[in-house]
Design a protein around this motif. Structure first.
Motif, PDB file in Angstrom:
ATOM      1  N   SER A   1      10.330  -5.586 -23.118  1.00 35.36           N
ATOM      2  CA  SER A   1      10.303  -6.463 -21.952  1.00 35.36           C
ATOM      3  C   SER A   1       9.595  -7.752 -22.314  1.00 35.36           C
ATOM      4  CB  SER A   1       9.545  -5.806 -20.795  1.00 35.36           C
ATOM      5  OG  SER A   1      10.094  -4.563 -20.470  1.00 35.36           O
ATOM      6  N   LYS A   2       9.963  -8.834 -21.646  1.00 32.04           N
ATOM      7  CA  LYS A   2       9.286 -10.113 -21.844  1.00 32.04           C
ATOM      8  C   LYS A   2       8.252 -10.296 -20.745  1.00 32.04           C
ATOM      9  CE  LYS A   2      12.800 -13.012 -23.986  1.00 32.04           C
ATOM     10  NZ  LYS A   2      13.618 -14.226 -23.801  1.00 32.04           N
ATOM     11  N   ILE A   3       7.051 -10.721 -21.154  1.00 34.38           N
ATOM     12  CA  ILE A   3       5.983 -11.040 -20.206  1.00 34.38           C
ATOM     13  C   ILE A   3       5.577 -12.479 -20.480  1.00 34.38           C
ATOM     14  CG2 ILE A   3       3.677 -10.459 -19.371  1.00 34.38           C
ATOM     15  CD1 ILE A   3       4.009  -7.766 -20.846  1.00 34.38           C
ATOM     16  N   ARG A   4       5.544 -13.285 -19.459  1.00 37.10           N
ATOM     17  CA  ARG A   4       5.086 -14.664 -19.635  1.00 37.10           C
ATOM     18  C   ARG A   4       3.587 -14.665 -19.898  1.00 37.10           C
ATOM     19  NH1 ARG A   4       6.987 -18.553 -15.002  1.00 37.10           N
ATOM     20  NH2 ARG A   4       9.030 -17.616 -15.147  1.00 37.10           N
ATOM     21  N   LEU A   5       3.145 -15.375 -20.929  1.00 38.34           N
ATOM     22  CA  LEU A   5       1.717 -15.423 -21.258  1.00 38.34           C
ATOM     23  C   LEU A   5       0.903 -16.005 -20.105  1.00 38.34           C
ATOM     24  CD1 LEU A   5       1.658 -16.571 -24.995  1.00 38.34           C
ATOM     25  CD2 LEU A   5       1.465 -14.265 -24.067  1.00 38.34           C
ATOM     26  N   SER A   6       1.484 -16.923 -19.363  1.00 38.74           N
ATOM     27  CA  SER A   6       0.770 -17.549 -18.247  1.00 38.74           C
ATOM     28  C   SER A   6       0.529 -16.575 -17.090  1.00 38.74           C
ATOM     29  CB  SER A   6       1.534 -18.772 -17.741  1.00 38.74           C
ATOM     30  OG  SER A   6       2.807 -18.395 -17.264  1.00 38.74           O
ATOM     31  N   GLN A   7       1.153 -15.399 -17.134  1.00 34.46           N
ATOM     32  CA  GLN A   7       0.964 -14.402 -16.082  1.00 34.46           C
ATOM     33  C   GLN A   7       0.023 -13.271 -16.490  1.00 34.46           C
ATOM     34  OE1 GLN A   7       5.011 -13.251 -15.180  1.00 34.46           O
ATOM     35  NE2 GLN A   7       5.211 -14.897 -13.688  1.00 34.46           N
ATOM     36  N   ILE A   8      -0.525 -13.349 -17.694  1.00 39.32           N
ATOM     37  CA  ILE A   8      -1.451 -12.316 -18.173  1.00 39.32           C
ATOM     38  C   ILE A   8      -2.881 -12.746 -17.868  1.00 39.32           C
ATOM     39  CG2 ILE A   8      -2.351 -11.104 -20.199  1.00 39.32           C
ATOM     40  CD1 ILE A   8       0.432 -11.383 -21.453  1.00 39.32           C
ATOM     41  N   TYR A   9      -3.633 -11.883 -17.138  1.00 42.78           N
ATOM     42  CA  TYR A   9      -5.038 -12.157 -16.834  1.00 42.78           C
ATOM     43  C   TYR A   9      -5.906 -11.898 -18.062  1.00 42.78           C
ATOM     44  CZ  TYR A   9      -3.658 -11.650 -11.895  1.00 42.78           C
ATOM     45  OH  TYR A   9      -3.055 -11.775 -10.677  1.00 42.78           O
ATOM     46  N   TYR A  10      -5.812 -10.663 -18.567  1.00 44.06           N
ATOM     47  CA  TYR A  10      -6.606 -10.277 -19.736  1.00 44.06           C
ATOM     48  C   TYR A  10      -6.002  -9.056 -20.389  1.00 44.06           C
ATOM     49  CZ  TYR A  10      -8.911  -6.661 -16.840  1.00 44.06           C
ATOM     50  OH  TYR A  10      -9.186  -5.581 -16.038  1.00 44.06           O
ATOM     51  N   ILE A  11      -6.440  -8.803 -21.625  1.00 42.35           N
ATOM     52  CA  ILE A  11      -5.984  -7.653 -22.390  1.00 42.35           C
ATOM     53  C   ILE A  11      -7.207  -6.827 -22.742  1.00 42.35           C
ATOM     54  CG2 ILE A  11      -4.801  -6.862 -24.476  1.00 42.35           C
ATOM     55  CD1 ILE A  11      -4.279 -10.356 -23.197  1.00 42.35           C
ATOM     56  N   GLU A  12      -7.098  -5.552 -22.513  1.00 46.14           N
ATOM     57  CA  GLU A  12      -8.201  -4.621 -22.749  1.00 46.14           C
ATOM     58  C   GLU A  12      -7.799  -3.648 -23.856  1.00 46.14           C
ATOM     59  OE1 GLU A  12     -10.635  -1.271 -20.119  1.00 46.14           O
ATOM     60  OE2 GLU A  12      -8.926  -2.322 -19.249  1.00 46.14           O
ATOM     61  N   SER A  13      -8.711  -3.399 -24.765  1.00 48.63           N
ATOM     62  CA  SER A  13      -8.472  -2.448 -25.838  1.00 48.63           C
ATOM     63  C   SER A  13      -9.127  -1.121 -25.469  1.00 48.63           C
ATOM     64  CB  SER A  13      -9.069  -2.978 -27.141  1.00 48.63           C
ATOM     65  OG  SER A  13      -8.951  -2.003 -28.148  1.00 48.63           O
ATOM     66  N   LEU A  14      -8.363  -0.053 -25.607  1.00 51.03           N
ATOM     67  CA  LEU A  14      -8.875   1.279 -25.290  1.00 51.03           C
ATOM     68  C   LEU A  14      -8.318   2.249 -26.334  1.00 51.03           C
ATOM     69  CD1 LEU A  14     -10.538   2.877 -23.216  1.00 51.03           C
ATOM     70  CD2 LEU A  14      -8.439   3.251 -21.948  1.00 51.03           C
ATOM     71  N   ARG A  15      -9.209   2.747 -27.192  1.00 51.96           N
ATOM     72  CA  ARG A  15      -8.846   3.602 -28.322  1.00 51.96           C
ATOM     73  C   ARG A  15      -7.858   2.880 -29.224  1.00 51.96           C
ATOM     74  NH1 ARG A  15      -8.464   7.192 -23.912  1.00 51.96           N
ATOM     75  NH2 ARG A  15     -10.457   8.220 -23.576  1.00 51.96           N
ATOM     76  N   HIS A  16      -6.642   3.396 -29.374  1.00 57.26           N
ATOM     77  CA  HIS A  16      -5.659   2.776 -30.269  1.00 57.26           C
ATOM     78  C   HIS A  16      -4.543   2.088 -29.493  1.00 57.26           C
ATOM     79  CE1 HIS A  16      -7.532   4.640 -33.698  1.00 57.26           C
ATOM     80  NE2 HIS A  16      -7.542   5.799 -33.054  1.00 57.26           N
ATOM     81  N   GLN A  17      -4.860   1.622 -28.314  1.00 59.26           N
ATOM     82  CA  GLN A  17      -3.854   0.938 -27.521  1.00 59.26           C
ATOM     83  C   GLN A  17      -4.462  -0.204 -26.728  1.00 59.26           C
ATOM     84  OE1 GLN A  17      -2.138   4.068 -25.239  1.00 59.26           O
ATOM     85  NE2 GLN A  17      -3.965   4.491 -24.058  1.00 59.26           N
ATOM     86  N   ILE A  18      -3.606  -1.071 -26.226  1.00 64.23           N
ATOM     87  CA  ILE A  18      -4.075  -2.161 -25.387  1.00 64.23           C
ATOM     88  C   ILE A  18      -3.487  -1.990 -23.989  1.00 64.23           C
ATOM     89  CG2 ILE A  18      -4.415  -3.826 -27.246  1.00 64.23           C
ATOM     90  CD1 ILE A  18      -1.697  -5.090 -26.462  1.00 64.23           C
ATOM     91  N   ILE A  19      -4.239  -2.485 -23.017  1.00 58.84           N
ATOM     92  CA  ILE A  19      -3.772  -2.510 -21.638  1.00 58.84           C
ATOM     93  C   ILE A  19      -3.652  -3.979 -21.257  1.00 58.84           C
ATOM     94  CG2 ILE A  19      -4.215  -1.840 -19.250  1.00 58.84           C
ATOM     95  CD1 ILE A  19      -6.086   0.368 -20.442  1.00 58.84           C
ATOM     96  N   ILE A  20      -2.454  -4.394 -20.927  1.00 60.53           N
ATOM     97  CA  ILE A  20      -2.198  -5.775 -20.537  1.00 60.53           C
ATOM     98  C   ILE A  20      -2.294  -5.848 -19.022  1.00 60.53           C
ATOM     99  CG2 ILE A  20      -0.530  -7.665 -20.549  1.00 60.53           C
ATOM    100  CD1 ILE A  20       0.673  -6.273 -23.095  1.00 60.53           C
ATOM    101  N   HIS A  21      -3.284  -6.580 -18.521  1.00 62.76           N
ATOM    102  CA  HIS A  21      -3.473  -6.754 -17.082  1.00 62.76           C
ATOM    103  C   HIS A  21      -2.809  -8.077 -16.703  1.00 62.76           C
ATOM    104  CE1 HIS A  21      -6.512  -3.507 -16.783  1.00 62.76           C
ATOM    105  NE2 HIS A  21      -6.785  -3.867 -18.031  1.00 62.76           N
ATOM    106  N   SER A  22      -1.787  -8.001 -15.863  1.00 61.69           N
ATOM    107  CA  SER A  22      -1.045  -9.209 -15.523  1.00 61.69           C
ATOM    108  C   SER A  22      -0.759  -9.266 -14.027  1.00 61.69           C
ATOM    109  CB  SER A  22       0.279  -9.264 -16.301  1.00 61.69           C
ATOM    110  OG  SER A  22       1.200  -8.332 -15.773  1.00 61.69           O
ATOM    111  N   ILE A  23      -0.145 -10.338 -13.625  1.00 58.73           N
ATOM    112  CA  ILE A  23       0.253 -10.515 -12.229  1.00 58.73           C
ATOM    113  C   ILE A  23       1.182  -9.377 -11.806  1.00 58.73           C
ATOM    114  CG2 ILE A  23       1.643 -12.006 -10.714  1.00 58.73           C
ATOM    115  CD1 ILE A  23       0.532 -14.391 -12.319  1.00 58.73           C
ATOM    116  N   ASN A  24       1.967  -8.856 -12.744  1.00 60.58           N
ATOM    117  CA  ASN A  24       2.935  -7.796 -12.463  1.00 60.58           C
ATOM    118  C   ASN A  24       2.361  -6.388 -12.595  1.00 60.58           C
ATOM    119  OD1 ASN A  24       4.910  -9.784 -12.122  1.00 60.58           O
ATOM    120  ND2 ASN A  24       5.246  -9.858 -14.320  1.00 60.58           N
TER     121      ASN A  24
END
Length: 131
Positions: free
Chosen positions: A43-66
């Motif tokens: 999927s495509k996510i616009r960078l301007s819609q991402i609040y922050y990225i969180e690292s948890l163990r061996h994965q990331i959680i992308i927190h966005s408007i969606n």
């Protein structure tokens, strides 16, 4: 009282070129995408819609408007892929979009949607330099 604007032809052309380039850069900046991949689906996510990225163990959680999206990746891999100056690492576990910063305190960053994120000691100086 009405305001009248007078332009000199050669200056007007220079101004149009300047603003054309500026607008074009802003459009390109706002429409940069990140390709999110999970379970074989891209999927495509616009960078301007991402609040922050969180690292948890061996994965990331992308927190966005969606909402939140989870992907198996490290923060450094994510940062290398996006190559955007709008994102800055503030902690070993967090990268934030500078556009969403509401306030920077001594120990934390408050984002516009009222999320409080800690600032790591080793990232304080780079955060000060960026703002």
């Amino acid at each position: 009282m009405q305001t009248h604007l007078y332009f000199i032809n050669n200056e007007l052309e220079k101004q149009f070129i300047h603003y054309h380039d500026f607008i074009q850069k802003q459009i390109q900046k706002n429409f940069q995408y990140y390709l999110y991949q999970r379970n074989g689906i891209t999927s495509k996510i616009r960078l301007s819609q991402i609040y922050y990225i969180e690292s948890l163990r061996h994965q990331i959680i992308i927190h966005s408007i969606n909402g939140e999206m989870i992907e198996r990746k490290t923060l450094s891999q994510f940062n290398k892929e996006i190559q955007s100056l709008d994102f800055i690492q503030i902690h070993k576990s967090y990268i934030i979009n500078k556009r969403f910063i509401q306030e920077i305190k001594n120990q934390e960053v408050i984002l516009k949607e009222q999320t409080h994120l800690p600032i790591g000691r080793s990232y304080k100086e780079s955060l000060k330099e960026q703002n």
